[in-house]
Write a protein that holds these residues in place. Structure first.
Motif, mmCIF file in Angstrom:
data_model
loop_
_atom_site.group_PDB
_atom_site.id
_atom_site.type_symbol
_atom_site.label_atom_id
_atom_site.label_comp_id
_atom_site.label_asym_id
_atom_site.label_seq_id
_atom_site.Cartn_x
_atom_site.Cartn_y
_atom_site.Cartn_z
ATOM 1 N N ASP A 82 96.683 16.051 -20.462
ATOM 2 C CA ASP A 82 97.339 14.202 -20.184
ATOM 3 C C ASP A 82 97.350 14.123 -18.395
ATOM 4 O OD1 ASP A 82 97.851 13.614 -22.605
ATOM 5 O OD2 ASP A 82 99.695 14.594 -22.854
ATOM 6 N N ASP A 83 98.092 15.282 -18.030
ATOM 7 C CA ASP A 83 98.320 15.723 -16.392
ATOM 8 C C ASP A 83 96.485 15.487 -15.233
ATOM 9 O OD1 ASP A 83 100.575 15.084 -16.875
ATOM 10 O OD2 ASP A 83 101.105 18.114 -17.405
ATOM 11 N N VAL A 84 95.277 15.941 -15.788
ATOM 12 C CA VAL A 84 94.729 16.592 -15.051
ATOM 13 C C VAL A 84 93.246 15.988 -15.629
ATOM 14 C CG1 VAL A 84 93.230 18.185 -13.931
ATOM 15 C CG2 VAL A 84 95.946 18.209 -13.788
ATOM 16 N N HIS A 85 92.515 15.376 -15.574
ATOM 17 C CA HIS A 85 91.469 15.173 -15.976
ATOM 18 C C HIS A 85 90.348 16.015 -14.675
ATOM 19 C CE1 HIS A 85 87.735 13.454 -17.651
ATOM 20 N NE2 HIS A 85 87.432 12.744 -17.002
ATOM 21 N N ASN A 86 89.685 16.400 -15.497
ATOM 22 C CA ASN A 86 88.747 17.346 -14.928
ATOM 23 C C ASN A 86 87.342 16.908 -14.959
ATOM 24 O OD1 ASN A 86 90.362 20.288 -13.328
ATOM 25 N ND2 ASN A 86 90.278 20.005 -15.824
ATOM 26 N N VAL A 118 82.900 13.038 -5.226
ATOM 27 C CA VAL A 118 84.335 13.609 -4.756
ATOM 28 C C VAL A 118 84.385 11.920 -4.003
ATOM 29 C CG1 VAL A 118 84.282 15.161 -3.018
ATOM 30 C CG2 VAL A 118 82.307 15.493 -3.943
ATOM 31 N N ARG A 119 84.370 11.786 -3.724
ATOM 32 C CA ARG A 119 84.663 10.367 -2.549
ATOM 33 C C ARG A 119 85.156 9.477 -3.557
ATOM 34 N NH1 ARG A 119 80.196 9.059 -0.134
ATOM 35 N NH2 ARG A 119 79.272 6.829 -1.642
ATOM 36 N N GLU A 120 84.393 8.471 -4.988
ATOM 37 C CA GLU A 120 84.906 7.939 -5.784
ATOM 38 C C GLU A 120 85.235 8.437 -7.458
ATOM 39 O OE1 GLU A 120 83.547 4.205 -3.957
ATOM 40 O OE2 GLU A 120 81.286 4.766 -5.257
ATOM 41 N N PRO A 121 86.055 9.529 -7.616
ATOM 42 C CA PRO A 121 85.495 9.980 -8.995
ATOM 43 C C PRO A 121 86.301 8.701 -9.836
ATOM 44 C CG PRO A 121 87.014 10.431 -8.144
ATOM 45 C CD PRO A 121 87.002 10.320 -6.464
ATOM 46 N N ARG A 122 87.163 8.105 -9.466
ATOM 47 C CA ARG A 122 87.500 7.098 -10.189
ATOM 48 C C ARG A 122 85.985 5.900 -11.000
ATOM 49 N NH1 ARG A 122 92.780 7.386 -12.615
ATOM 50 N NH2 ARG A 122 94.251 9.144 -11.447
ATOM 51 N N LYS A 123 86.216 5.936 -9.720
ATOM 52 C CA LYS A 123 84.934 5.093 -9.887
ATOM 53 C C LYS A 123 83.842 5.313 -10.674
ATOM 54 C CE LYS A 123 86.097 1.964 -5.663
ATOM 55 N NZ LYS A 123 85.495 0.884 -4.798
ATOM 56 N N VAL A 124 83.261 6.412 -10.358
ATOM 57 C CA VAL A 124 82.272 6.631 -11.363
ATOM 58 C C VAL A 124 82.555 7.055 -12.731
ATOM 59 C CG1 VAL A 124 80.793 9.178 -11.589
ATOM 60 C CG2 VAL A 124 81.139 7.952 -8.581
ATOM 61 N N LEU A 125 84.106 7.757 -12.679
ATOM 62 C CA LEU A 125 84.049 6.954 -14.136
ATOM 63 C C LEU A 125 83.967 5.918 -15.585
ATOM 64 C CD1 LEU A 125 87.004 9.888 -14.359
ATOM 65 C CD2 LEU A 125 85.157 10.317 -15.140
ATOM 66 N N ALA A 126 84.535 5.518 -14.285
ATOM 67 C CA ALA A 126 84.548 3.491 -14.930
ATOM 68 C C ALA A 126 83.228 3.634 -15.365
ATOM 69 C CB ALA A 126 84.820 2.627 -13.791
ATOM 70 N N ASP A 127 81.659 3.654 -14.505
ATOM 71 C CA ASP A 127 81.124 4.093 -14.299
ATOM 72 C C ASP A 127 80.224 4.039 -16.185
ATOM 73 O OD1 ASP A 127 80.246 1.709 -12.277
ATOM 74 O OD2 ASP A 127 79.866 3.784 -10.789
ATOM 75 N N PHE A 128 80.674 5.385 -16.206
ATOM 76 C CA PHE A 128 80.468 6.050 -17.726
ATOM 77 C C PHE A 128 81.444 5.266 -18.342
ATOM 78 C CE2 PHE A 128 78.643 9.170 -14.629
ATOM 79 C CZ PHE A 128 77.012 9.636 -15.496
ATOM 80 N N GLY A 129 82.094 4.420 -18.046
ATOM 81 C CA GLY A 129 83.173 4.212 -19.212
ATOM 82 C C GLY A 129 84.443 4.370 -19.181
ATOM 83 N N PRO A 133 94.426 6.966 -17.676
ATOM 84 C CA PRO A 133 96.233 6.815 -17.206
ATOM 85 C C PRO A 133 96.068 7.241 -15.616
ATOM 86 C CG PRO A 133 95.934 7.649 -19.330
ATOM 87 C CD PRO A 133 94.639 7.880 -18.714
ATOM 88 N N GLU A 134 96.978 5.841 -15.208
ATOM 89 C CA GLU A 134 97.053 5.872 -13.387
ATOM 90 C C GLU A 134 97.677 7.312 -13.156
ATOM 91 O OE1 GLU A 134 96.890 4.802 -10.789
ATOM 92 O OE2 GLU A 134 95.440 3.499 -11.711
#
Lengths: 185, 104
Positions: A82-86, A118-129, A133-134
């Protein structure tokens, strides 16, 4: 044809065995793939002792299952909570846990992924759908020739009664790279 | 379930991959050395444009391997180029469907 030329020259010099090349291709096309990694993840979900051993020394544990690196690399398993996404990348080239996941997909090898993970992992994840959580931290692991990572995705809710084989079907390739989540049945 | 993606997009990607892995397993070079060289080629190729991870990725791979083999003295550039031409001629003269052979 440049590859063919190299093969011919090296074969004539006795430096390579053409039959071995066919064997390697067959192995990677037919026998090694994300099912291997899914097997490891499903067992980690189902068996706490296995999970602990895997997190402690993944190289030894997966070797015992017959999944060992042909390049002598070390394997490290990292677990999503819940705390960490790798999430895994190879910023330099495309180091990847071949024995567990097979040959990497095109996007893993692309400049775009290698730079942006590395630079914007959350955006990359968003691209993958994938939206997290914040308060879940994203940790990006940069693979090297000697060190390869396997992500153990979070076990989906409602899967308590499933056996290892059924759990395996929930484990996608992307979920073990960290650009996806396991399938919720 | 979607159809699984092909492991290799083109046969020459597979051949090149296998050739490199085989040379490594035969102890001709170690993998970290290979990875460092390959990474350097990728950087050089990616300076002016974004690599898509497909053909351009394996083109960089091939260039790295050719350079390495030439440095080791196992496959000189001139010999490779000559052999490439010989294979091209063989493909061109072989009737469609027949096995391609270097022996004319």
């Amino acid at each position: 044809m440049r590859v063919k030329a190299l093969e011919t020259i090296l074969t004539e010099k006795g430096l390579i065995d053409p039959a071995a090349l066919d064997e390697i291709i067959d192995t990677y096309e037919n026998r090694i793939g994300p099912r291997n990694g899914a097997h490891v993840v499903a067992r980690a979900w189902a068996d706490p002792a296995f999970r602990a051993a895997l997190l402690e020394d993944a190289t030894a544990v997966v070797s015992e299952l017959g999944y060992y690196g042909r390049q002598g690399e070390h394997m490290v398993a990292v677990e999503n909570t819940d705390d960490v996404h790798n999430m895994v990348v190879c910023t330099l080239c495309s180091c990847y846990p071949w024995p567990l996941l097979g040959i990497p997909p095109g996007w893993y090898k692309s400049d775009a992924y290698r730079a942006r993970a590395v630079r914007e992992p959350r955006k990359v994840l968003a691209d993958f759908g994938v939206t997290l959580p914040e308060d879940t931290a994203v940790r990006v692991w940069d693979s090297t020739a000697e060190l390869r990572y396997l992500v153990i995705p979070k076990r989906p809710a409602g899967t308590e009664g499933l056996d290892e084989a059924a759990l395996m079907d929930l484990v996608t390739r992307d979920s073990m790279i960290g650009t996806g989540l396991a399938i919720t049945p | 379930m979607t159809r699984p993606e092909p492991v290799f997009e083109a046969p020459w990607h597979a051949q090149l991959f296998a050739l490199t892995v085989h040379l490594n397993e035969a102890g001709r070079f170690d993998w970290p050395d290979w990875a460092a060289r390959f990474a350097a080629t990728l950087v050089r190729h990616g300076v002016n444009r974004d690599l898509n991870g497909g053909d351009d990725y394996f083109a960089a791979w091939l260039e790295t391997l050719e350079t390495l083999l030439a440095e080791k003295g196992w496959a000189e550039a001139a010999a490779v180029s000559q052999m490439r031409d010989a294979w091209e001629a063989a493909y061109l003269r072989t009737p469609h469907g027949d096995p391609v052979s270097l022996d004319a």
